[in-house]
Design an enzyme around this catalytic site. Sequence first.
Site, PDB file in Angstrom:
ATOM      1  CG  ASP A  44      -1.987   0.856   1.149  1.00  0.00           C
ATOM      2  OD1 ASP A  44      -2.798   1.193   1.804  1.00  0.00           O
ATOM      3  OD2 ASP A  44      -2.127   1.613   0.121  1.00  0.00           O
ATOM      4  NE  ARG A  57      -3.576   4.997   1.386  1.00  0.00           N
ATOM      5  CZ  ARG A  57      -3.279   5.194  -0.362  1.00  0.00           C
ATOM      6  NH1 ARG A  57      -3.153   6.377  -0.839  1.00  0.00           N
ATOM      7  NH2 ARG A  57      -3.514   4.248  -0.816  1.00  0.00           N
ATOM      8  CG  ASN A  58       0.328   3.808   3.334  1.00  0.00           C
ATOM      9  OD1 ASN A  58      -0.717   4.857   4.484  1.00  0.00           O
ATOM     10  ND2 ASN A  58      -0.638   3.566   2.521  1.00  0.00           N
ATOM     11  CG  ASP A  73       1.626   2.268   8.941  1.00  0.00           C
ATOM     12  OD1 ASP A  73       1.772   4.082   8.685  1.00  0.00           O
ATOM     13  OD2 ASP A  73       1.773   1.205  10.069  1.00  0.00           O
TER      14      ASP A  73
HETATM   15  C1  LIG Z   1       5.424   6.998  13.077  1.00  0.00           C
HETATM   16  N1  LIG Z   1       3.858   8.303  13.325  1.00  0.00           N
HETATM   17  C2  LIG Z   1       2.754   7.644  12.743  1.00  0.00           C
HETATM   18  C3  LIG Z   1       1.570   8.015  13.126  1.00  0.00           C
HETATM   19  C4  LIG Z   1       0.897   7.962  11.999  1.00  0.00           C
HETATM   20  C5  LIG Z   1      -0.880   8.538  12.902  1.00  0.00           C
HETATM   21  C6  LIG Z   1      -1.687   8.043  12.332  1.00  0.00           C
HETATM   22  N2  LIG Z   1      -2.348   7.086  11.998  1.00  0.00           N
HETATM   23  C7  LIG Z   1      -1.723   6.486  11.433  1.00  0.00           C
HETATM   24  N3  LIG Z   1      -0.845   5.565  10.469  1.00  0.00           N
HETATM   25  N4  LIG Z   1      -1.668   5.623   8.639  1.00  0.00           N
HETATM   26  C8  LIG Z   1      -1.914   5.043   7.468  1.00  0.00           C
HETATM   27  C9  LIG Z   1      -1.906   3.518   8.256  1.00  0.00           C
HETATM   28  C10 LIG Z   1      -1.811   2.415   6.811  1.00  0.00           C
HETATM   29  C11 LIG Z   1      -1.614   1.603   7.540  1.00  0.00           C
HETATM   30  C12 LIG Z   1      -2.497   0.506   6.287  1.00  0.00           C
HETATM   31  C13 LIG Z   1      -2.511  -1.378   6.307  1.00  0.00           C
HETATM   32  C14 LIG Z   1      -1.346   0.656   4.966  1.00  0.00           C
HETATM   33  C15 LIG Z   1      -3.704   0.442   5.216  1.00  0.00           C
HETATM   34  C16 LIG Z   1      -1.718   0.823   8.548  1.00  0.00           C
HETATM   35  C17 LIG Z   1      -1.486   1.843   9.396  1.00  0.00           C
HETATM   36  F1  LIG Z   1      -1.857   1.597  10.788  1.00  0.00           F
HETATM   37  C18 LIG Z   1      -1.618   3.064   9.594  1.00  0.00           C
HETATM   38  C19 LIG Z   1      -1.285   4.198  10.158  1.00  0.00           C
HETATM   39  O1  LIG Z   1      -1.242   3.682  11.833  1.00  0.00           O
HETATM   40  C20 LIG Z   1       0.611   6.895  11.228  1.00  0.00           C
HETATM   41  C21 LIG Z   1       1.333   6.031  10.087  1.00  0.00           C
HETATM   42  O2  LIG Z   1       1.822   4.815  11.334  1.00  0.00           O
HETATM   43  C22 LIG Z   1       1.768  10.277  13.180  1.00  0.00           C
HETATM   44  C23 LIG Z   1       3.661  10.144  13.300  1.00  0.00           C
HETATM   45  N5  LIG Z   1       3.780  11.734  13.600  1.00  0.00           N
HETATM   46  C24 LIG Z   1       2.713  12.382  13.614  1.00  0.00           C
HETATM   47  C25 LIG Z   1       3.404  13.921  13.642  1.00  0.00           C
HETATM   48  C26 LIG Z   1       2.814  15.081  13.638  1.00  0.00           C
HETATM   49  N6  LIG Z   1       1.727  14.333  13.031  1.00  0.00           N
HETATM   50  C27 LIG Z   1       0.605  13.555  12.838  1.00  0.00           C
HETATM   51  N7  LIG Z   1       1.548  12.516  12.884  1.00  0.00           N
HETATM   52  C28 LIG Z   1       4.317   9.243  13.382  1.00  0.00           C
HETATM   53  O3  LIG Z   1       5.466   9.214  13.990  1.00  0.00           O
END
Ligand SMILES: Cn1cc(-c2ccnc(-n3ncc4cc(C(C)(C)C)cc(F)c4c3=O)c2CO)cc(Nc2ccncn2)c1=O
Length: 265
Positions: A129, A133-134, A147
């Site tokens: 994926d 966005r990822n 991810d």
């Molecule tokens: C490591 N990390 C993760 C995230 C973060 C936050 C929320 N959702 C996600 N996401 N985004 C996308 C995602 C996608 C998947 C697929 C299975 C491939 C569909 C599976 C996930 F589990 C995630 C996930 O957890 C992430 C990405 O894993 C944000 C960070 N940082 C910041 C900083 C400032 N503002 C927002 N986020 C960061 O440092």
Amino acid sequence: KDHWEVDPEELTLGEELGCGQFGLVLEGRWKDMKVAVKMIREECMSDEEFKEEARVMMRLSHCKLVKLHGVCTQRSPMCLVFEFMENGCLSDYLRAKKGCLSQDVMLKMCLDVSDGMAYLESSNFIHRDLAARNCLVSQNNEVKVSDFGMTRFVLDDQYTSSQCSKFPVKWSAPEVIRYCKFSSKSDVWSFGVLMWEVYNEGRLPYENLSNAEVVESLNAGLRLLKPRMAPDAIHKLMEWCWKEKPEDRPSFALILHELGYLSDL
Ligand SMILES: Cn1cc(-c2ccnc(-n3ncc4cc(C(C)(C)C)cc(F)c4c3=O)c2CO)cc(Nc2ccncn2)c1=O
């Protein structure tokens, strides 16, 4: 205790970063480092699957992959502790920086992603994926792949079957849409779309088309157009990533070499 176990006592949790695919992601601190803590809702992933995944992800270590520091399985919900990426996801970052990013910065972003993806390719690991966005952006504006491989644990079949609404058709190679045939060459197709996103400052690809219309247009041999900011050489590379047959597409090793050459010009 396995070396990848994080002691919950050493973990402090902070603000919510967003709601990911498997549940809440919180900012946190661990061993004097800022981290992102991904809580895993039980119904999304079985314990054994989760631990197996953690083992695999701990082994995949590269400067352009978002680092997994460890896991907390002694408590519920289980959680994954990642390096913190200050500037959040690449797609939001591109839109926020619209009009301010130079071609050099855009090229460096594509180079960073191809570097991480060439490592995954050499480790025979398929992302499944890859999209802006990822990917995540660090404090010093480095881009890292995030991810990877996690789609295998998504139970929501709206994501996993290609006819359903949430499937990322606009980033998927024809063989993935038709037969769910994932490979590093289908990741290369997605990388071509990611390059298009970067040079279009985070715009949605095929924004006026539905998923079904995208499939028709691809079958008719149509492809995304050259972004205004993209040099011809970059557009040629995108089109190479979008060859109908997987074997006609470049490897990430070759893409990395090509982008490296262009960035030295
Ligand atoms: C490591 N990390 C993760 C995230 C973060 C936050 C929320 N959702 C996600 N996401 N985004 C996308 C995602 C996608 C998947 C697929 C299975 C491939 C569909 C599976 C996930 F589990 C995630 C996930 O957890 C992430 C990405 O894993 C944000 C960070 N940082 C910041 C900083 C400032 N503002 C927002 N986020 C960061 O440092």
